[in-house]
Design a protein around this motif. Structure first.
Motif, PDB file in Angstrom:
ATOM      1  N   THR A   1       0.814  -1.210   0.000  1.00 60.02           N
ATOM      2  CA  THR A   1       0.000   0.000   0.000  1.00 60.02           C
ATOM      3  C   THR A   1       0.850   1.264   0.000  1.00 60.02           C
ATOM      4  OG1 THR A   1      -0.135  -0.008   2.405  1.00 60.02           O
ATOM      5  CG2 THR A   1      -1.891  -1.136   1.198  1.00 60.02           C
ATOM      6  N   GLY A   2       2.102   1.149   0.332  1.00 56.14           N
ATOM      7  CA  GLY A   2       2.998   2.294   0.379  1.00 56.14           C
ATOM      8  C   GLY A   2       4.388   1.816   0.719  1.00 56.14           C
ATOM      9  N   PRO A   3       5.308   2.761   0.867  1.00 55.76           N
ATOM     10  CA  PRO A   3       6.659   2.346   1.242  1.00 55.76           C
ATOM     11  C   PRO A   3       6.647   1.726   2.646  1.00 55.76           C
ATOM     12  CG  PRO A   3       6.454   4.724   1.316  1.00 55.76           C
ATOM     13  CD  PRO A   3       5.177   4.196   0.741  1.00 55.76           C
ATOM     14  N   ASP A   4       7.113   0.521   2.727  1.00 57.62           N
ATOM     15  CA  ASP A   4       7.183  -0.230   3.993  1.00 57.62           C
ATOM     16  C   ASP A   4       5.818  -0.508   4.616  1.00 57.62           C
ATOM     17  OD1 ASP A   4       9.945  -0.249   3.759  1.00 57.62           O
ATOM     18  OD2 ASP A   4      10.174   1.582   4.941  1.00 57.62           O
ATOM     19  N   LYS A   5       4.754  -0.497   3.833  1.00 55.03           N
ATOM     20  CA  LYS A   5       3.417  -0.815   4.351  1.00 55.03           C
ATOM     21  C   LYS A   5       2.758  -1.839   3.435  1.00 55.03           C
ATOM     22  CE  LYS A   5       2.456   3.373   6.838  1.00 55.03           C
ATOM     23  NZ  LYS A   5       1.397   4.256   7.269  1.00 55.03           N
TER      24      LYS A   5
END
Length: 82
Positions: A13-17
């Protein structure tokens, strides 16, 4: 999850997520899967714990080693002032 026939998918869903989705034919399979996983995680956490009495003893030992060093520094400073 494979043992209990639970499917899973990761979605970024996003950087590091990430989102993690689980799907099983029966709710009991998912419950069994997560209870087994939780049991493993908790047993690992307990095995890595150091008893509180040992922690206190280690802290006391460390403090007793540090105190003489501080006294020696005070003597050195007093010696230099003369």
């Amino acid at each position: 999850a494979r043992k209990w026939n639970v499917d899973y998918a990761f979605y970024k869903t996003g950087p590091d997520k990430y989102l993690l989705f689980f799907k099983a034919g029966q709710a009991d399979a998912m419950t069994a899967c997560f209870s087994e996983y939780s049991r493993k995680v908790l047993s690992k956490a307990k095995s890595n714990r150091v008893p509180i009495r040992e922690q206190l003893q280690q802290a006391a030992d460390q403090l007793s080693k540090e105190k003489p060093k501080q006294k020696e520094r005070a003597k050195e400073v007093a010696h230099e002032d003369r």
